[in-house]
Motif scaffolding. Structure first.
Motif: not given
Length: 184
Positions: A27, A30-31, A33-35, A37-38, A58
């Protein structure tokens, strides 16, 4: 994000899907990676070492989207077993630097995403007509090396903040280190 012995939940079961545990290492990865990706314009990455393939992927995708990526790492960790820095440097034309002084260890662990100075420098290189997309400066920083051991086996932390004072301070430190580091 907090990493501790509770973060190993999915690692023990060989499960790469985040579970309901708020400390789940997958988790938290993934957090991160999310940043990444943004990111719209820049990623300035100062990291002692990182080995997580998902984060490397990423960064590759961010580069393909046109995000300007710069990395400062420690010379000793550049080619460490499992390290992803040298792979990024050989696969993509990303500029990676190391400290000039052999007596200095680059031990920071932070990433500045879309810092104002970096965005300004990047947008200034885009030929007109260009449109500046809205962006959100943020920093990820803390004690954790971005490794599976760091995310899933140690007591570590990673603070994510959009506090402009913190973002600016770490962005300034990145620029300072960049100027006194050597390209590999």
């Amino acid at each position: 994000m907090i990493f501790n012995e509770l973060s190993e939940c999915c690692a023990r079961n060989y499960n790469a899907t985040p579970c309901e545990n708020e400390n789940c290492m997958h988790r938290n990865i993934q957090n991160v990676i999310k940043y990444i990706d943004e990111a719209k314009y820049t990623i300035d990455f100062a990291m002692y070492t990182f080995t997580v393939i998902g984060i490397m992927n990423a960064l590759i995708e961010a580069y393909k989207r046109g995000v300007n990526i710069r990395i400062i790492t420690d010379n000793e960790m550049l080619c460490s077993s499992g390290g992803k820095m040298s792979y990024l440097e050989t696969e993509l034309p990303i500029d990676i630097r190391v400290p000039q002084l052999k007596t200095v260890m680059m031990h920071h662990k932070f990433m500045v995403i879309d810092g104002h100075r970096g965005v300004y420098d990047t947008v200034g290189k885009i030929p007109p007509p260009f449109k500046v997309e809205p962006y959100r400066p943020l920093v990820l920083t803390g004690s954790v090396n971005w490794t599976m051991q760091g995310f899933g086996g140690n007591w570590e932390n990673c603070l994510v903040t959009t506090d402009i004072v913190t973002v600016t301070k770490l962005e300034e430190e990145f620029y300072r280190m960049w100027d006194v580091s050597n390209s590999i």
